[in-house]
Design an enzyme around this catalytic site. Structure first.
Site, short mmCIF file in Angstrom:
data_model
loop_
_atom_site.label_atom_id
_atom_site.label_comp_id
_atom_site.label_asym_id
_atom_site.label_seq_id
_atom_site.Cartn_x
_atom_site.Cartn_y
_atom_site.Cartn_z
N THR A 87 0.83 -1.22 0.00
CA THR A 87 0.00 0.00 0.00
C THR A 87 0.86 1.26 0.00
OG1 THR A 87 -1.42 1.30 1.46
CG2 THR A 87 -0.11 -0.37 2.51
N TYR A 90 -1.26 0.00 10.33
CA TYR A 90 -1.58 -0.66 9.07
C TYR A 90 -0.39 -0.56 8.12
CZ TYR A 90 -3.48 -1.21 4.36
OH TYR A 90 -3.66 -1.59 3.06
#
Ligand code: UDP
Length: 327
Positions: A118, A142
């Site tokens: 990501t 995350y």
């Protein structure tokens, strides 16, 4: 001979679109998903094994049943806000479970691994567009959990000869133009579905704009929205590159074009002919003002060429899905 590809998290949003792409290219995707976020209907017509990536025994059984050519690993927790208050869930689901999965893959000699990473691994951009050399300093658990797997993959490459493709997604959006699959999160936090949900018949929702005082032309955050089927096709190219033994790599996947929150609202209004009811909210914690990618490497390495470059076209597919969604 048809090749089996293990797709963890294949019943989720990006996973299910990649499963369709794999079938379309003549591969046999085997979906492995615990259905905590994914939907059984999203993989209709394909083989689904319900299970958890943290379950070593179930994985050993799966790897002994199929002779996989590659693993595409989507299964993960992916809500930035939740990761701040529940970091253990993120390190457990995203890091520890990936180690378990890799152990099983290596035990059975499966050495091609495509990993969903990501742009959150970059943290707050120090320059834009963001290329792959940009410093990786994530600002939430995350992003950290995904970066840790990236580091681990490099070490497994040296230590065990694992071939990896690290794919750093920017903002996935839209829905499949032909198959009845699209974005369906149990807790929806993403901009485009939330805009469209305000426009559905009998909806009493409003869209809250999270901050209008950013240092951007219209004051709202800018993101790089990529259509989910373009993303799915890029997984096929990345996998084929690994299967042709041409080495491991990490690459951004994005259109390379920014769209602000207000521009996305205007585009949705253009597509639907409806007016989005708005609430002016404060900034959401952890939102960088601008996340736009340099996608040159994807073009060079994977021949990446997104079909959807206009946010209106992306939103049109998402709108069709919202109007006819099955799950
Ligand atoms: N956003 C917003 N209102 C919403 C949801 C999102 O203004 O109800 C903004 C959010 O602050 C961010 C952009 O839209 O600037 C994209 O957010 P999203 O959650 O879709 O993706 P992210 O970039 O956080 O992964």
């Amino acid at each position: 001979m048809k090749e089996f590809i293990l797709v963890t998290g294949g019943a989720g949003y990006i996973g299910s679109h990649t499963v369709q792409a794999l079938s379309g290219h003549g591969y046999i995707p085997i979906v492995y998903d615990n259905l905590s976020e994914g939907h059984r209907q999203a993989v209709d017509g394909n083989i689904l094994v319900v299970g958890d990536t943290a379950d070593a025994a179930a994985l050993n059984e799966l790897f002994s049943r199929y002779n996989f050519s590659a693993v595409i690993h989507f299964a993960a927790s992916s809500l930035v806000g939740e990761s701040v208050v529940e970091p253990a869930k993120y390190y457990s689901n995203n890091l520890a479970a990936t180690i378990t999965l890799l152990s099983a893959a290596l035990k059975f000699g499966v050495k091609n691994f495509i990993f969903s990473s990501t742009c959150a691994t970059y943290g707050c951009p120090v320059y834009t567009p963001i290329d792959e050399k940009h410093p990786q300093l994530p600002i939430n658990p995350y992003g950290s959990s995904k970066l840790m797997v990236e580091m681990l993959l490099r070490d497994y490459n040296k230590g065990y000869g694992l071939n990896y493709a690290i794919l750093r997604y920017f903002n996935a959006a839209g829905a499949h133009p032909h198959f009845p699959i699209g974005e369906s999160h149990r807790r929806e936090t993403h901009l485009i579905p939330l805009i469209l949900k305000t426009l559905l018949k009998n909806s009493d929702r409003k869209l809250t704009i999270f901050g209008e005082d950013y240092d951007t032309p219209d004051g709202t955050c800018i993101r790089d929205y990529i259509h989910v089927t373009d993303l799915a096709e890029a997984h096929i190219s990345a996998m084929q590159k690994l299967l042709s033994s041409s080495g491991s790599f990490a690459v951004n996947l994005a259109v390379g074009r920014g769209c602000s929150v207000k521009e996305a609202v205007k585009a949705a209004e253009d597509v639907t002919g409806l007016k989005v009811p708005l609430v002016h909210g404060s900034r959401r914690e952890g939102d960088p003002p601008v996340l736009v990618a340099d996608n040159l490497l994807a073009k060079e390495l994977l021949g990446f060429s997104p079909k959807y470059t206009d946010i209106r076209e992306i939103i049109q597919t998402a709108w069709n899905w919202e109007l006819n969604r099955r799950f």
